[in-house]
Design a protein around this motif. Sequence first.
Motif, short mmCIF file in Angstrom:
data_model
loop_
_atom_site.label_atom_id
_atom_site.label_comp_id
_atom_site.label_asym_id
_atom_site.label_seq_id
_atom_site.Cartn_x
_atom_site.Cartn_y
_atom_site.Cartn_z
N HIS A 14 0.84 -1.20 0.00
CA HIS A 14 0.00 0.00 0.00
C HIS A 14 0.88 1.24 0.00
O HIS A 14 1.73 1.41 0.86
N VAL A 15 0.66 2.11 -0.98
CA VAL A 15 1.41 3.37 -1.08
C VAL A 15 0.42 4.51 -1.20
O VAL A 15 -0.58 4.42 -1.91
N LEU A 16 0.70 5.58 -0.46
CA LEU A 16 -0.16 6.76 -0.44
C LEU A 16 0.51 7.87 -1.24
O LEU A 16 1.73 8.07 -1.14
N VAL A 17 -0.28 8.56 -2.05
CA VAL A 17 0.26 9.69 -2.82
C VAL A 17 -0.68 10.89 -2.64
O VAL A 17 -1.90 10.74 -2.79
N THR A 18 -0.13 12.07 -2.29
CA THR A 18 -0.95 13.29 -2.34
C THR A 18 -0.58 14.06 -3.59
O THR A 18 0.55 13.98 -4.07
N SER A 19 -1.54 14.80 -4.11
CA SER A 19 -1.32 15.47 -5.40
C SER A 19 -2.23 16.69 -5.53
O SER A 19 -3.23 16.82 -4.81
N GLY A 20 -1.87 17.55 -6.47
CA GLY A 20 -2.73 18.70 -6.78
C GLY A 20 -2.57 19.83 -5.79
O GLY A 20 -1.81 19.74 -4.82
N PRO A 21 -3.29 20.91 -6.02
CA PRO A 21 -3.28 22.03 -5.08
C PRO A 21 -4.30 21.79 -3.97
O PRO A 21 -5.06 20.81 -4.02
N THR A 22 -4.33 22.63 -2.97
CA THR A 22 -5.52 22.69 -2.12
C THR A 22 -6.19 24.04 -2.36
O THR A 22 -5.53 24.98 -2.79
N ILE A 44 3.15 9.87 -10.81
CA ILE A 44 3.78 9.02 -9.79
C ILE A 44 2.81 7.93 -9.33
O ILE A 44 3.19 6.76 -9.21
N ALA A 45 1.56 8.31 -9.10
CA ALA A 45 0.57 7.31 -8.68
C ALA A 45 0.42 6.23 -9.75
O ALA A 45 0.34 5.03 -9.44
N ALA A 46 0.39 6.63 -11.02
CA ALA A 46 0.26 5.66 -12.12
C ALA A 46 1.48 4.75 -12.19
O ALA A 46 1.36 3.54 -12.42
N THR A 56 -3.39 4.65 -2.78
CA THR A 56 -4.43 5.60 -2.38
C THR A 56 -3.96 6.98 -2.81
O THR A 56 -2.86 7.41 -2.45
N PHE A 57 -4.79 7.64 -3.60
CA PHE A 57 -4.43 8.90 -4.25
C PHE A 57 -5.31 10.01 -3.66
O PHE A 57 -6.50 10.09 -3.96
N VAL A 58 -4.73 10.80 -2.78
CA VAL A 58 -5.47 11.89 -2.13
C VAL A 58 -5.19 13.16 -2.91
O VAL A 58 -4.05 13.63 -2.94
N THR A 59 -6.21 13.70 -3.56
CA THR A 59 -5.96 14.81 -4.47
C THR A 59 -6.84 16.02 -4.22
O THR A 59 -8.04 15.88 -3.95
N GLY A 60 -6.22 17.18 -4.29
CA GLY A 60 -6.96 18.44 -4.33
C GLY A 60 -7.51 18.63 -5.73
O GLY A 60 -7.37 17.76 -6.59
N PRO A 61 -8.14 19.79 -5.96
CA PRO A 61 -8.78 20.04 -7.26
C PRO A 61 -7.73 20.26 -8.36
O PRO A 61 -7.28 21.37 -8.59
N ALA A 62 -7.34 19.19 -9.04
CA ALA A 62 -6.27 19.23 -10.04
C ALA A 62 -6.84 19.44 -11.43
O ALA A 62 -8.03 19.24 -11.66
N GLN A 63 -5.96 19.82 -12.36
CA GLN A 63 -6.40 20.01 -13.76
C GLN A 63 -6.44 18.68 -14.50
O GLN A 63 -7.24 18.49 -15.40
N VAL A 64 -5.53 17.77 -14.16
CA VAL A 64 -5.49 16.50 -14.89
C VAL A 64 -6.33 15.47 -14.14
O VAL A 64 -6.41 15.51 -12.91
#
Length: 226
Positions: A14-22, A44-46, A56-64
């Motif tokens: 299990h790997v956690l990734v955060t991404s995007g802005p907040t 990176i998550a891909a 687990t991909f925890v993301t703010g409101p990203a463009q992609v």
Amino acid sequence: IRSALADGPLDGRHVLVTSGPTHEPIDPVRYIANQSSGAQGTAIAAALRDLGARVTFVTGPAQVPPPQGVTVVRVETAREMLLAVEAALPAEAAVFAAAVADWRVANAAGQKMKKDGSGRPPALEFTENPDILATVSRMGAGRPRLVVGFAAETHDVERHATEKRIRKGCDWIVANDVSPETGIMGGSENAVTIIDADGAEHWVRMSKTDVARRLAARIADRLKRE
Ligand code: CTP
Ligand code: CA
């Protein structure tokens, strides 16, 4: 998407990734945010998924859009991101690629702020957001074995990133130079320096996809040991 039967170096981990802005609200229709497309975190998550990890991909409101084949947790604010990260643990590794807003508006309004006719803009007060990377890095029991932070710097990249690694208590920092003349911000390429306890490793400029693949391979290699 890889076959569930093939084996990858991160199979079942299990790997956690955060991404995007907040986004930090000013009122119900306005916010402050960081500049971040979410492209590097998504790649990176891909790449981790492609090595067999359960991501687990925890993301703010990203463009992609988020990658397929990972568990996506959408958040808006830094505080929501921290809660989502804590809820997603335990993980064997955690990669903090999000561009978290350092401050939020302390006096955010519950209703849309209106011009009052005086010509004076509203005074916003700011308060510091929780540092998600530092919080996880300093967890005792339950800390991921490998904690990777990012550092976006505009000058003295290696020095600032080396100091940041110590200050945050993470294992690695992926540092990049986001000064406007590099053209990296918002582009498809990245030039990063990996800072760990042994020093700095400069990677040549390459696509964000290749940075992600190389980083995922380095993570797999690190988790294989011990
Ligand atoms: N980070 C975080 N929570 C915050 C701020 C940053 O988890 N509230 C993480 C980022 O995801 C990144 C790392 O910390 O992995 C470094 O972010 P950066 O903004 O470069 O560092 P800061 O400590 O906020 O320092 P600076 O004053 O340079 O912005
Ligand atoms: Ca910051």
